[in-house]
Write an enzyme that holds these catalytic residues in place. Sequence first.
Site, PDB file in Angstrom:
ATOM      1  N   GLU A   8       0.819  -1.209   0.000  1.00  0.00           N
ATOM      2  CA  GLU A   8       0.000   0.000   0.000  1.00  0.00           C
ATOM      3  C   GLU A   8       0.855   1.262   0.000  1.00  0.00           C
ATOM      4  OE1 GLU A   8      -2.687  -0.394   3.264  1.00  0.00           O
ATOM      5  OE2 GLU A   8      -3.964  -1.853   2.216  1.00  0.00           O
ATOM      6  N   HIS A  42     -10.145   0.916   0.370  1.00  0.00           N
ATOM      7  CA  HIS A  42     -10.562   0.029   1.459  1.00  0.00           C
ATOM      8  C   HIS A  42     -12.061  -0.257   1.450  1.00  0.00           C
ATOM      9  CE1 HIS A  42      -6.571   1.152   2.943  1.00  0.00           C
ATOM     10  NE2 HIS A  42      -6.634   0.111   3.729  1.00  0.00           N
TER      11      HIS A  42
END
Length: 338
Positions: free
Chosen positions: A184, A217
Amino acid sequence: MPHEAHRRLPDALREQGEPWGRPRGNRARSAQGRAQPEGGDGRCRWVLTPGCLSSRRTRSGSRRTYCSLRRDHPAVIKRRFTSVLVVSSLSPLCVLLWRELTGIQPGTSLLTLMGFRLEGIFPAALLPLLLTMILFLGPLMQLSMDCPCDLADGLKVVLAPRSWARCLTDMRWLRNQVIAPLTEELVFRACMLPMLAPCTGLGPAVFTCPLFFGVAHFHHIFEQLRFRQSSVGSIFLSAAFQFSYTAVFGAYTAFLFIRTGHLIGPVLCHSFCNYMGFPAVCAALEHPQRRPLLAGYALGVGLFLLLLQPLTDPKLYGSLPLCVLLERAGDSEAPLCS
């Protein structure tokens, strides 16, 4: 933070969820220089948008596994490991393509621009992590108070090779503490910020980049809806809350990446925050020792705000690649570079 983290330190080591007006005068000319590098054809803007969107879509899309198994099942985790690592390894190619199509010359190598460099690596690894631990002073005190073992026993567990061997064979621990932080931060900080900064400036990039990180997310919604884990309203309320704090966290790690010029600091802070989880403020308010605990929360936040600038002073980390990039693009007044 899961309640098991307060009861058993070994469990805390193994099972943690995921984080966690127009410019005028010289500034106007500087902004124009950023938007139209080398030739003034404005290609920076239209190359940037699909680059950011493709990074966000492939990163979040690779994590969706449409099957009957839950996300913590080892088979699901292994499958996601493969797809995420493939997509993340391709992300630097987007930066290379962006550089070729825009004609921007960073003045450094591509790896250096993405935060892979040796200059200042030790303070870059230690100081941002220390700063983040100071912010989590209250939750760390809470974890210590709720742990049944004393400090010496806790350190023995943390430093024991057997505990680390058990963690390294735990798919959830590898996902939350290693793979997720590394991939990420690579995509949303190391690859996206160099493309955003020449077009928006460093300040707006710090707050724009985390929006993609927060949206990435949202895939958790699909699993919760599929398994009917809660009511639809509760699921979307939880998703909105998660988007908010992941966006704030993303802005913080983007700030660290710019101010240190290294990727290692954001990765370590990301891993630590995944381990800690979101602070259990409600549990602290009901804790038997809530007064010293709440004092620890307040002290941690105060010290964090006091030390944020000194511990991220660019002078501690050497030349900053993104600042060099902006200087070559015509912006020599970036406030985050000093």
